[in-house]
Scaffold this active site. Structure first.
Site, PDB file in Angstrom:
ATOM      1  N   CYS A  54     -32.472 -53.501 -31.423  1.00 32.77           N
ATOM      2  CA  CYS A  54     -33.542 -53.654 -32.412  1.00 32.77           C
ATOM      3  C   CYS A  54     -34.816 -52.858 -32.108  1.00 32.77           C
ATOM      4  CB  CYS A  54     -33.851 -55.136 -32.658  1.00 32.77           C
ATOM      5  SG  CYS A  54     -33.569 -56.237 -31.282  1.00 32.77           S
ATOM      6  N   ARG A  87     -25.782 -56.063 -20.624  1.00 35.75           N
ATOM      7  CA  ARG A  87     -26.451 -57.302 -20.242  1.00 35.75           C
ATOM      8  C   ARG A  87     -25.883 -57.816 -18.931  1.00 35.75           C
ATOM      9  NH1 ARG A  87     -26.707 -60.369 -26.140  1.00 35.75           N
ATOM     10  NH2 ARG A  87     -27.774 -58.655 -27.235  1.00 35.75           N
ATOM     11  N   GLN A  95     -22.454 -53.855 -30.110  1.00 36.96           N
ATOM     12  CA  GLN A  95     -22.881 -54.734 -31.193  1.00 36.96           C
ATOM     13  C   GLN A  95     -22.751 -54.012 -32.523  1.00 36.96           C
ATOM     14  OE1 GLN A  95     -26.930 -55.910 -29.965  1.00 36.96           O
ATOM     15  NE2 GLN A  95     -26.164 -58.010 -29.974  1.00 36.96           N
ATOM     16  N   ASP A 133     -24.608 -53.900 -35.074  1.00 45.31           N
ATOM     17  CA  ASP A 133     -25.973 -54.269 -35.430  1.00 45.31           C
ATOM     18  C   ASP A 133     -26.386 -53.655 -36.760  1.00 45.31           C
ATOM     19  OD1 ASP A 133     -27.718 -55.940 -34.215  1.00 45.31           O
ATOM     20  OD2 ASP A 133     -28.237 -54.585 -32.586  1.00 45.31           O
ATOM     21  N   HIS A 187     -30.266 -53.641 -39.187  1.00 45.06           N
ATOM     22  CA  HIS A 187     -31.602 -54.166 -39.437  1.00 45.06           C
ATOM     23  C   HIS A 187     -32.028 -53.721 -40.829  1.00 45.06           C
ATOM     24  CE1 HIS A 187     -31.328 -54.160 -35.016  1.00 45.06           C
ATOM     25  NE2 HIS A 187     -31.941 -55.315 -35.168  1.00 45.06           N
ATOM     26  N   LYS A 240     -32.434 -68.671 -39.441  1.00 45.00           N
ATOM     27  CA  LYS A 240     -31.227 -67.857 -39.401  1.00 45.00           C
ATOM     28  C   LYS A 240     -30.046 -68.593 -40.012  1.00 45.00           C
ATOM     29  CE  LYS A 240     -29.730 -69.404 -34.794  1.00 45.00           C
ATOM     30  NZ  LYS A 240     -29.136 -68.989 -33.503  1.00 45.00           N
ATOM     31  N   HIS A 248     -32.422 -59.130 -38.845  1.00 42.97           N
ATOM     32  CA  HIS A 248     -31.363 -58.740 -37.910  1.00 42.97           C
ATOM     33  C   HIS A 248     -30.059 -59.256 -38.492  1.00 42.97           C
ATOM     34  CE1 HIS A 248     -34.169 -58.089 -34.447  1.00 42.97           C
ATOM     35  NE2 HIS A 248     -34.879 -58.998 -35.088  1.00 42.97           N
TER      36      HIS A 248
END
Length: 620
Positions: free
Chosen positions: A300, A329, A347, A349, A351, A431, A477
Site C-alpha cells: 500500500c 514478513r 498479495q 492487492d 487500492h 471492513k 484496500h
C-alpha cells in the site's frame, strides 16, 4: 451465508460424501461453552494425575480446545488415555462450575499459595477488576472470564477426544519456557464427533503439503530457508493460469496494473506507520550506502507514492490500481505451515482512490469482481463479516458512518447475508471479510475490503475538488485471494489435487502403446501446443496398465490411449478422469472439446458427447 450463482467445474474429481454442516463456536454458544469448560476439566484431570504440572492458558479454538502445561516429562499417548479416563470421571460427577469475583490482592494470595507462576504473570496482565475465577466443584479453579456450562455433566464425555501433544513457547516467545500443549476436540453430540473425525481424515488425504510435492507442484527447500516457496514447472503453470485470469478480470473491471519494488528506504515505512505498529512482522533492515532499506511487508505505501506523483483532479477519480506484489514478513519457524503461512508471498492487492459519493458503488464493484473471480474456481458459498468502528480509531464520526453505511449498502445490493462484528474493525476503517467454503465444508478466510482513513493522512494525499479546494480521497484496500500462495494451497485441498480441465497443469496425457505410435503422439502434442493446450506424451515405455495407473495417480483429467488402430484412423481412445472410457474420437474433436470445456469452465464430457462405449478387454 451468501451463495453466488455461477457456472463452474466440478470442485473435485472424486466426489466426497455431502458435507454435514458442523456447528461452530460462532453459531453455537452452547458448543463454545462446552469447549471452554472441557479445557478446564482436562487441566483439572492433568493436575490430579501429575500434581507437579503447572497450568498456563487453556482457550477454546475452532475445532475444540487446548491447554498448555509446564511438566517435567513429556506427555505420552498412554498419558493422554489416562487423562481422558480421569476427565470422564470428572464429567460423570456433574461438578458445578461456579464463577467467583475477588480482589486482586486476594487473587494474588491464592495463586501464590498454589505455587502457579504462570497464573501470577497472567494476573499481572489483567488490568480490570474484579478478578474472576471459575471453580470445578470445590477441588480446582482457574483464572478465567468465562463463559462456561453450569456443571460438568453438561459435557458429553463420548463427544470429547484428546488428539495430540505439541510443544509451545510461553507467550509464543522462543526465549521463554517450553511448554506442552494438549489439543482436544469437543462437540455437542457423538454424531458430530464422528463427522469431525471423518472430515479430519478427508483433510489429511487432501493436505496440500503432501499433494504439492507428490504432484510436482511446489516444494519448500529447507536448504534455502523455511517459509520460502519453490514453484516447480507444473505448479508454475497453474499459477500462471491463475494470475493471467486475475489480471484479465481486473482489466475488464476497469483496473490498471502496477508493478512496484520489493524494497524501499526505511523512511517510507516510518511515514506509513509500519515501523511503529508492524515492526515485529518485518525483516531486519539492511544498510545500503549508509542508508537503511527494508523489504516490503505490504504494497500500500508504494501505491500511495504513485498517487502523489502529480496533482490529481476529482475528474480522475476513481483510480483503481491492482498489483500481484510479492511481500516479505517475518514469521517464527514454529508458525510456518506449507503455503498457508510463509515468509515470502504474493498479495493480490488493489487500492481504490475515490470520492466519498463514489464509495458505495466502488465497494459493490469489488463484491461483483470478488464473486466473478472466486466463482471461477468453484467457490460460491460464502460467510461474510462486517466489522465496525473500534473504541480507538482515527477519522471523523461522519466519515466512519458514511463508510460503514457504504459497506452495508453494497452488501444489501448484492443480497448477501452477513454478520456484524461490532467494534471489530481496524483503527483506520471498517471492513468486510469473506470466508469461502471448500468442497468438504471448511471455511477459509480469503477476501477483504478495507476502508482506510489513515494512509491518506500520513501521505498527505490530495485531489482538487470541483470547488478547487484540496480534499483527501477515500482509500480502499482490497484483496480477493489474500495471497496467491495461500489460495493455491486452498485450491489443492478443495480439488484434492485433481484440478479441473481448464486449470490442470497437464490437460491430457498421450499413452503410446507401441514405438510406432510415439511419432503420432508427438504430432498430436504439437497440434495441441499450437492451440495453447497443455498435453504431454508418456515416453516411459511402461506397459499400458502402468501408464494408465500413473496418469490416474498424477490426476490428469484426460488420458488418450494410442495404438495401431488410432494411428491408422487418426483418432484417440480417450479416458476421462472420474468417468472412464469416453470412446475413440477424432483428434480435432478431442482438441475442440478441451478448448470448449476450458472456455466454459466445465468437464470434457459436458462438451463432447460420449462415444460408443468400449466393451470387453483392451486389445492394444
Amino acid at each position: 451465508m451468501a451463495t453466488a450463482a455461477t457456472t463452474t467445474a466440478t470442485p473435485v474429481s472424486s466426489e466426497p460424501p455431502p458435507p454435514v454442516r458442523l456447528p461452530t463456536n460462532e453459531s453455537s454458544e452452547r458448543l463454545l461453552r462446552i469447549r471452554h469448560s472441557t479445557s478446564h476439566v482436562m487441566a483439572m484431570a492433568v493436575q490430579k494425575l501429575f500434581p507437579h504440572a503447572k497450568v498456563t492458558i487453556g482457550p477454546w479454538i475452532d475445532n475444540g480446545f487446548y491447554y498448555d502445561f509446564d511438566a517435567a516429562e513429556p506427555f505420552t499417548d498412554g498419558d493422554l488415555k489416562a487423562i481422558k479416563k480421569e476427565m470422564d470421571k470428572i464429567i460423570k460427577r456433574k461438578l458445578p462450575i461456579r464463577r467467583e469475583e475477588l480482589s486482586r490482592a486476594e487473587a494474588e494470595s491464592r495463586i501464590r499459595a498454589l505455587g502457579e507462576p504462570y497464573k501470577m504473570e497472567i494476573l499481572e496482565g489483567i488490568k480490570s477488576e474484579p478478578i474472576t475465577l471459575y471453580h470445578c466443584g470445590d477441588e480446582w479453579w482457574d483464572l478465567c472470564a468465562g463463559p462456561h456450562v453450569e456443571h460438568t455433566g453438561e459435557i458429553n464425555a463420548k463427544a470429547v477426544a484428546l488428539e495430540s501433544v505439541a510443544g509451545a513457547y510461553w507467550r509464543g516467545d522462543e526465549t521463554k519456557a517450553t511448554l506442552q500443549r494438549i489439543y482436544g476436540t469437543a462437540w455437542e453430540t457423538v454424531e458430530q464427533l464422528k463427522e469431525y473425525k471423518r472430515l479430519k481424515e478427508e483433510a489429511k488425504r487432501r493436505d496440500h503439503r503432501m499433494l504439492g510435492p507428490k504432484l510436482g507442484l511446489f516444494s519448500i527447500q529447507e536448504d534455502a530457508g523455511g517459509g520460502l516457496v519453490f514453484w516447480h514447472p507444473k505448479g508454475a503453470r497453474v499459477r500462471r493460469i491463475i494470475e493471467d485470469f486475475w489480471k484479465d478480470a481486473h482489466i475488464d473491471a476497469g483496473y490498471e496494473l502496477l508493478v512496484t519494488p520489493h524494497v524501499a528506504n526505511a523512511t517510507l515505512w516510518k511515514t506509513s506507520g509500519h515501523l511503529d505498529f508492524y515492526q515485529e512482522s518485518m525483516f531486519d533492515q539492511m544498510d545500503v550506502e549508509g542508508e537503511l532499506y527494508q523489504l516490503k511487508p505490504m504494497n500500500c505505501p508504494f501505491h500511495c507514492l504513485v498517487f502523489k506523483e502529480g496533482l490529481r483532479s476529482y475528474r480522475e477519480l476513481p483510480l483503481r490500481w491492482a498489483e500481484l506484489g510479492t511481500v516479505y514478513r517475518y514469521e517464527r519457524s514454529g508458525t510456518l505451515h506449507g503455503l498457508m503461512r510463509v515468509r515470502g508471498f504474493t498479495q493480490d492487492d488493489a487500492h481504490i482512490f475515490c470520492l466519498p459519493d463514489q464509495l458505495a458503488d466502488e465497494i459493490e464493484r469489488v463484491l461483483d469482481l470478488t464473486e466473478r473471480i472466486l466463482g471461477r474456481f468453484g467457490f460460491t458459498d460464502y460467510e461474510i463479516m462486517l466489522s465496525t468502528r473500534p473504541d480507538k480509531s482515527v477519522g471523523s464520526d461522519d466519515i466512519w458512518e458514511r463508510a460503514t453505511s457504504a459497506l452495508k449498502t453494497a452488501l444489501d445490493a448484492k443480497g448477501w447475508a452477513y454478520s456484524v462484528d461490532d467494534g471489530g474493525g481496524a483503527f483506520y476503517g471498517p471492513k468486510i471479510d469473506v470466508k469461502i467454503r471448500d468442497a468438504i465444508g471448511r471455511l477459509w478466510q480469503c477476501s477483504t475490503i478495507q476502508c482506510d482513513f489513515n494512509l491518506p493522512d500520513r501521505f498527505d494525499l490530495e485531489y482538487v475538488s470541483a470547488t478547487s479546494s484540496r480534499e483527501r480521497p477515500i482509500m480502499l484496500h482490497r484483496a480477493i485471494f489474500g495471497s496467491v500462495e495461500r489460495f493455491f494451497g486452498i485450491l489443492v485441498e478443495s480439488f484434492a489435487g485433481a484440478f479441473p480441465l481448464w486449470l490442470a497443469p497437464v490437460q491430457m496425457r498421450l499413452l503410446p502403446v507401441t514405438d510406432a505410435a510415439a511419432a503420432y503422439c508427438t504430432e498430436v502434442r504439437a497440434m495441441a501446443a499450437a492451440r495453447g493446450m497443455r498435453v504431454e506424451v508418456d515416453n516411459s515405455g511402461e506397459r499400458l496398465g502402468k501408464m494408465v495407473r500413473n496418469g490416474e495417480m498424477d490426476k490428469v483429467p484426460l488420458l488418450a490411449v494410442v495404438g495401431a488402430k488410432e494411428v491408422e484412423t487418426r483418432e484417440l481412445s480417450v479416458r476421462a478422469r472420474g468417468v472412464g472410457d469416453v470412446g475413440c474420437l477424432a483428434v480435432d474433436v478431442v482438441l475442440d472439446g478441451i478448448a470448449g470445456a476450458s472456455e466454459r469452465v466445465v468437464d470434457f464430457v459436458d462438451v463432447v458427447p460420449k462415444a460408443e462405449a468400449i466393451v470387453g478387454e483392451d486389445t492394444h
